[in-house]
Design an enzyme around this catalytic site. Structure first.
Site, PDB file in Angstrom:
ATOM      1  N   LEU A  85      -4.101  44.721  29.377  1.00 42.43           N
ATOM      2  CA  LEU A  85      -5.256  43.934  29.793  1.00 42.43           C
ATOM      3  C   LEU A  85      -6.488  44.825  29.885  1.00 42.43           C
ATOM      4  CD1 LEU A  85      -3.723  41.616  32.544  1.00 42.43           C
ATOM      5  CD2 LEU A  85      -3.977  41.199  30.095  1.00 42.43           C
ATOM      6  N   GLY A 125       2.308  48.298  35.528  1.00 37.83           N
ATOM      7  CA  GLY A 125       0.891  47.990  35.660  1.00 37.83           C
ATOM      8  C   GLY A 125       0.535  46.727  34.894  1.00 37.83           C
ATOM      9  N   ASP A 126      -0.490  46.816  34.046  1.00 42.16           N
ATOM     10  CA  ASP A 126      -0.903  45.668  33.231  1.00 42.16           C
ATOM     11  C   ASP A 126      -0.517  45.869  31.764  1.00 42.16           C
ATOM     12  OD1 ASP A 126      -2.792  47.780  33.252  1.00 42.16           O
ATOM     13  OD2 ASP A 126      -4.292  46.488  32.342  1.00 42.16           O
ATOM     14  N   GLU A 127       0.538  46.658  31.542  1.00 44.13           N
ATOM     15  CA  GLU A 127       1.003  46.928  30.177  1.00 44.13           C
ATOM     16  C   GLU A 127       2.315  46.200  29.910  1.00 44.13           C
ATOM     17  OE1 GLU A 127       1.626  50.714  27.128  1.00 44.13           O
ATOM     18  OE2 GLU A 127       1.693  51.033  29.286  1.00 44.13           O
TER      19      GLU A 127
END
Length: 216
Positions: A85, A125-127
């Site tokens: 993201l 995380g956002d991965e």
């Protein structure tokens, strides 16, 4: 007067019934305990291999499941996806971590819906990452698929009384043989970071690394 033998026989029969009931109760309790332990073990295994927020497989499970998938789908075209993201920290800073969590859950649901029965995971995380069986590794098909994914991710996310949009950078790379998963993910990751560098004017960003790897 009652026959002593009859009384003794009755007491014996009653004792046998009580013993049988106790044995049955113990067996039922033992079965319930076994089921409880099995459920706890299954929950622990699930927790060890899945992300607690999104419910997707975690990083360790992704590589384990991917290895199995690569073996089972030998000869079928596969695409590795890495997704990140854009400026996700700003979501947490502006709307709070609960909102950020909801965004991650929504992204995970959309990625899973796009992938269907294929493997997707939250790496941390956002991965996120995925391994998709595809009809072809033709560049046009891959670019079309990546656009559909990015458009899905860019759709508004309901957030209380708000409607929040996030963008994502996506990198894709073909996997040509089971031994080259890590290399394909590295190529997809590099493509994702190149996509992230193109700027934020587009609603979604994606790059495809469609160069064929050496045949196994």
């Amino acid at each position: 007067m009652p026959d002593p033998l009859t009384i003794a026989s009755g007491i014996s029969a009653a004792g046998a019934l009580v013993s049988a009931w106790q044995l049955r109760r113990r067996a039922m309790l033992a079965e319930a305990e076994i089921e409880h332990l099995q459920a706890e073990l299954a929950a622990e295994r699930h927790a060890a291999s899945h992300d607690p927020l999104t419910g997707l497989p975690n990083r360790r499970a992704f590589f384990r499941l991917a290895a199995t998938l690569l073996t089972d789908t030998a000869g079928q075209p596969l695409i590795a996806i890495v997704l990140d993201l854009d400026d996700f920290k700003q979501v947490n800073d502006r709307y709070g971590h609960a909102a950020g969590d909801q965004v991650l859950v929504s992204v995970a649901e959309r990625l899973a819906a796009f992938a269907g029965d294929n493997l997707v995971a939250r790496l941390g995380g956002d991965e996120f990452a995925g391994l998709l069986v595809t009809p072809t590794v033709d560049r046009r098909w891959i670019e079309h698929a990546s656009r559909r994914l990015c458009e899905s991710l860019a759709a508004p996310i309901p957030l209380g009384g708000l409607s929040l949009r996030v963008t994502a950078s996506v990198g894709l790379a073909p996997v040509t043989c089971p031994t080259q998963l890590t290399e394909a993910l590295d190529r997809a990751d590099a493509a994702m970071y190149r996509a992230k560098s193109v700027g934020t004017s587009r609603s979604a960003r994606q790059l495809v690394d469609s160069a064929r790897l050496a045949e196994c």
